[in-house]
Design an enzyme around this catalytic site. Structure first.
Site, PDB file in Angstrom:
ATOM      1  N   LYS A 158     -14.279  39.340  -6.021  1.00 47.07           N
ATOM      2  CA  LYS A 158     -15.593  39.073  -6.610  1.00 47.07           C
ATOM      3  C   LYS A 158     -15.879  40.113  -7.680  1.00 47.07           C
ATOM      4  CE  LYS A 158     -20.458  39.087  -5.049  1.00 47.07           C
ATOM      5  NZ  LYS A 158     -21.314  39.172  -3.838  1.00 47.07           N
ATOM      6  N   ASP A 185     -19.253  40.051   2.301  1.00 47.09           N
ATOM      7  CA  ASP A 185     -19.003  40.527   0.940  1.00 47.09           C
ATOM      8  C   ASP A 185     -19.009  42.051   0.962  1.00 47.09           C
ATOM      9  OD1 ASP A 185     -19.531  37.787   0.641  1.00 47.09           O
ATOM     10  OD2 ASP A 185     -20.341  38.066  -1.372  1.00 47.09           O
ATOM     11  N   LYS A 230     -14.856  34.796  -7.248  1.00 46.37           N
ATOM     12  CA  LYS A 230     -16.316  34.669  -7.281  1.00 46.37           C
ATOM     13  C   LYS A 230     -16.905  35.550  -8.377  1.00 46.37           C
ATOM     14  CE  LYS A 230     -20.518  35.445  -4.532  1.00 46.37           C
ATOM     15  NZ  LYS A 230     -21.056  35.840  -3.210  1.00 46.37           N
TER      16      LYS A 230
END
Length: 309
Positions: free
Chosen positions: A208, A145, A245
């Site tokens: 995300k 991430d 996400k």
């Protein structure tokens, strides 16, 4: 394709109106609610990103990842043999080895995700970001991430943003890369849309919303904008494997169900898999297990009756 970026327009009042309508959606009940909640469990990135993380609390988190819902509750729902686990365990790079070893000892194949690239602020030289990514992958992380440099978005330096994300993608190698946009710090929904497009063009496997450390994290307006960017990217390219996400501030079972329903509405039921949808959360699982306990028993669990999530 800077031509796409220059034409972006976001009707903010319409997006906000739609987001307000989402909050009024009727919830599902009974077995339908239990089914949605179990689906949500499989999409959770079970996360600990605290300064006092230790090998022991990471080990405990990994055991909870393998057994997210109490076995007797799953048996009551006839779901005990379906292999329900969370989507991934997310930790800092320094804790990746602990997580990998714990999951291996537990005999499960849940991927370990690691935040990297100057998380959470992104105010780190690019060389350091790339080295951190490579180390996390070397330690055994199968998902990375990364966090973008917000300054590049605010300065509309789209080519530099593309190059940064492209280099991060290359550093990830075989690992999946989720690109954190930190939407609460991008200034406008138009910037959120543009940054989403650039991230996908540069090879991101997921986009995300947040690090969970900003003042404003996952909200329905930014979720709508990011999902519509994914949809347009698919229409333009035929490339259908970019996931979404939302992360940060998602704490209740009802919020999780609402996010699942929104993804189903905006992107379609095929996105409701761990491969294309994740929920970034640290405390959400506890509330989901509490709601499933209530569904099975008719009463809420006492504190000692459910393992710490």
């Amino acid at each position: 394709e800077l031509g796409w970026i220059s034409k972006v327009y976001v009707n903010r009042p319409a997006v906000v109106r739609h987001a307000e309508q989402i909050k009024k959606w009727k919830t599902v009940k009974g077995n339908w609610q239990a089914a949605w909640l179990l689906k949500a469990v499989t999409c959770i990135d079970l996360t600990t990103l605290a300064g006092d993380d230790t090998p022991s609390n990471v080990h405990r988190l990994c055991l909870k990842a393998k057994h997210p819902i109490r076995e007797d509750l799953l048996k009551a729902l006839d779901m005990h043999d379906k292999g329900i686990t969370v989507g991934a365990v997310c930790v800092y790079p320094a804790r990746v080895c602990d997580a990998v070893n714990s999951l291996k000892a537990a005999g499960c194949n849940i991927p370990v995700a690691s935040v990297a690239a100057g998380f959470p602020a992104g105010q780190t030289p690019l060389e350091t970001k790339l080295a951190e990514i490579r180390l996390a992958v070397e330690y055994g992380a199968r998902e990375i991430d990364i966090v973008i440099s917000r300054s590049l978005v605010l300065a509309a330096d789209w080519e530099a943003l593309y190059e940064e994300i492209r280099l991060c993608r290359a550093a990830c190698g075989e690992a999946h890369m989720k690109t954190i946009l930190a939407t609460g710090e991008l200034g406008s929904l138009a910037n959120v849309y543009k940054a989403s497009m650039i991230a996908m063009m540069a090879g991101s496997d997921f986009i995300k919303t947040s690090t969970g450390k900003e003042v404003e994290n996952a909200t329905f307006p930014v979720g709508i904008v990011m999902m519509r960017a994914i949809k347009e990217y698919y229409w333009q390219t035929g490339y259908k494997v970019v996931g979404f996400k939302p992360a940060g501030g998602i704490r209740t079972a009802q919020e999780a169900i609402t996010w699942l329903m929104l993804v189903k509405q905006e992107l379609g039921v095929e996105w409701l898999t761990p491969e294309l949808f994740r929920l970034g959360a640290s405390s959400l699982l506890g509330d989901i297990e509490q709601q499933i306990f209530y569904h099975v028993t008719g009463s809420y669990a006492l504190q000692h009756e459910l393992a710490m999530a």
